[in-house]
Design a protein around this motif. Structure first.
Motif, PDB file in Angstrom:
ATOM      1  N   VAL A 233       0.836  -1.195   0.000  1.00 32.23           N
ATOM      2  CA  VAL A 233       0.000   0.000   0.000  1.00 32.23           C
ATOM      3  C   VAL A 233       0.879   1.257   0.000  1.00 32.23           C
ATOM      4  CG1 VAL A 233      -1.618   1.364   1.385  1.00 32.23           C
ATOM      5  CG2 VAL A 233      -1.992  -1.096   1.077  1.00 32.23           C
ATOM      6  N   MET A 234       1.986   1.214   0.747  1.00 33.69           N
ATOM      7  CA  MET A 234       2.872   2.387   0.754  1.00 33.69           C
ATOM      8  C   MET A 234       4.074   2.203  -0.152  1.00 33.69           C
ATOM      9  SD  MET A 234       5.072   2.124   4.228  1.00 33.69           S
ATOM     10  CE  MET A 234       5.093   0.551   5.077  1.00 33.69           C
ATOM     11  N   ALA A 235       4.363   0.952  -0.541  1.00 32.76           N
ATOM     12  CA  ALA A 235       5.563   0.698  -1.337  1.00 32.76           C
ATOM     13  C   ALA A 235       5.234  -0.188  -2.536  1.00 32.76           C
ATOM     14  CB  ALA A 235       6.635   0.045  -0.463  1.00 32.76           C
ATOM     15  N   PRO A 236       4.535   0.377  -3.533  1.00 34.10           N
ATOM     16  CA  PRO A 236       4.127  -0.422  -4.693  1.00 34.10           C
ATOM     17  C   PRO A 236       5.268  -0.687  -5.678  1.00 34.10           C
ATOM     18  CG  PRO A 236       3.430   1.861  -4.974  1.00 34.10           C
ATOM     19  CD  PRO A 236       4.025   1.769  -3.583  1.00 34.10           C
ATOM     20  N   GLY A 237       6.374   0.035  -5.576  1.00 33.44           N
ATOM     21  CA  GLY A 237       7.415  -0.037  -6.588  1.00 33.44           C
ATOM     22  C   GLY A 237       8.382  -1.180  -6.400  1.00 33.44           C
ATOM     23  N   VAL A 238       7.866  -2.399  -6.425  1.00 38.69           N
ATOM     24  CA  VAL A 238       8.694  -3.610  -6.334  1.00 38.69           C
ATOM     25  C   VAL A 238       8.114  -4.667  -7.272  1.00 38.69           C
ATOM     26  CG1 VAL A 238       9.413  -3.199  -3.938  1.00 38.69           C
ATOM     27  CG2 VAL A 238       7.351  -4.539  -4.378  1.00 38.69           C
ATOM     28  N   GLY A 239       8.933  -5.636  -7.673  1.00 37.53           N
ATOM     29  CA  GLY A 239       8.508  -6.618  -8.656  1.00 37.53           C
ATOM     30  C   GLY A 239       7.673  -7.758  -8.113  1.00 37.53           C
ATOM     31  N   THR A 240       7.849  -8.062  -6.844  1.00 36.65           N
ATOM     32  CA  THR A 240       7.152  -9.205  -6.246  1.00 36.65           C
ATOM     33  C   THR A 240       6.417  -8.764  -4.986  1.00 36.65           C
ATOM     34  OG1 THR A 240       9.281  -9.782  -5.242  1.00 36.65           O
ATOM     35  CG2 THR A 240       8.617 -11.063  -7.152  1.00 36.65           C
ATOM     36  N   THR A 241       5.315  -8.024  -5.194  1.00 36.91           N
ATOM     37  CA  THR A 241       4.558  -7.511  -4.039  1.00 36.91           C
ATOM     38  C   THR A 241       3.825  -8.653  -3.342  1.00 36.91           C
ATOM     39  OG1 THR A 241       2.759  -7.043  -5.553  1.00 36.91           O
ATOM     40  CG2 THR A 241       4.107  -5.188  -4.908  1.00 36.91           C
TER      41      THR A 241
END
Ligand code: ARG
Ligand code: MN
Ligand code: MN
Ligand code: MN
Length: 302
Positions: A233-241
């Motif tokens: 929710v606060m850190a969407p900028g990753v490849g494997t959420t």
């Protein structure tokens, strides 16, 4: 304290492209300036270089093994040389396969100077797969196993000693996605995992008290921070959420308690993927957290 920033712009071990842009996103967010404002002497060493991403399917359980070896060798050498000159390396990833080269260098340094090592692995994932267990072949799911000696020879020997570390030196925090075979292997190797269930029940404070227990003056504390540790929710900028991660508040407390030990000696900031981010928000959250890790607090505390 003296910090050296080392960029490793690659997504060679990941299942999505884009973590190669992570180092620049952290620079744009103002990492060097924020650390300097905290009184840290910061040198940006720029970016390492290595093979480009050929985007091939797995071969014998590994994707891009030769390229992963090349990048990790470059990371090992860069991190090791910073430690040797008494500086604190901050590795800007890049995907988490590079945690292998970074921690292999830290372990190498600790052997040289006779220090104990404690590794905090902040992640949604255990990254404890092997070629036989992996569902994807992506080597960013394997660095902890490789460090413990389970992996291809070219990778596990990068720090000059096999295994580079013992599972006993590792504490994993925030874990909420472990593959089927990987789960058995985690238990078999007795990896100490503080999963989200544990954090829910005991709270971040008690979790960190346990993870940071028995550090002494002779312990080198390494933090390997996979940004997917954070709630998407606060850190969407990753490849494997993976949903259901630590909140902003919990993550800050985690960083503050690490700072309070005074033992932090090296850091990886991994898996930031600007291609999936929203207006660099995830880089900015990561920067806030690093400020806490370096002692930023509202009031003076003793
Ligand atoms: N367990 C999955 C795999 O092995 C995902 C690994 C994700 N790792 C990471 N560093 N983001 O493919
Ligand atoms: Mn990871
Ligand atoms: Mn040596
Ligand atoms: Mn992860």
């Amino acid at each position: 304290r003296n910090v050296s920033l080392i960029g490793a712009p690659t997504d060679i071990g990941a299942g999505a492209r884009g973590a190669s842009m992570g180092p620049e996103a952290m620079r744009v967010a103002g990492l060097a300036e924020a650390l300097r404002a905290r009184g840290v002497d910061v040198v940006d060493r720029g970016n390492l270089t290595g093979p480009s991403n050929p985007w091939q399917p797995p071969v014998a359980g590994y994707r891009h093994l030769d390229e992963v070896v090349a990048w990790n060798t470059a990371v090992h050498d860069a991190v090791y040389s910073e430690l040797k000159t008494g500086r604190m390396p901050i590795l800007l990833g890049g995907d988490h396969c590079l945690g292998l080269g970074s921690i292999a260098a830290v372990a190498h340094h600790c052997r040289d100077v006779g220090k104990k090592l404690r590794v905090l692995w902040l992640d949604a994932h255990a990254d404890f797969n092997t070629s036989a267990l992996t569902p994807s072949g992506n080597i960013h799911g394997m660095p902890v196993a490789c460090l413990c000696g389970f992996g291809p020879q070219q990778l596990i020997e990068i720090g000059g000693h096999v295994p580079a570390i013992s599972p006993k030196w590792v504490r994993q925090i925030g874990i909420r996605s472990v593959d089927e075979g990987e789960r058995r292997f985690v238990h078999e190797q007795d990896l100490e995992v503080f999963d989200m269930r544990f954090i829910d029940e005991m709270g971040m404070r008690h979790t960190m008290e346990l993870a940071l227990a028995t550090l002494d003056d002779n312990t080198h504390l390494h933090v390997s921070f996979d940004v997917d540790f954070l709630d998407p929710v606060m850190a969407p900028g990753v490849g494997t959420t993976v949903g259901g991660g630590p909140t902003y508040r919990e993550a800050h407390l985690c960083m503050e308690m690490i700072h309070d030990t005074g033992r932090l000696a090296s850091l990886d900031l991994m898996e930031l993927n600007p291609a999936l981010d929203v207006r660099n928000q995830t880089a900015e959250v990561a920067l806030d957290l690093i400020e806490s890790l370096f002692g930023k607090s509202t009031l003076m505390r003793k």
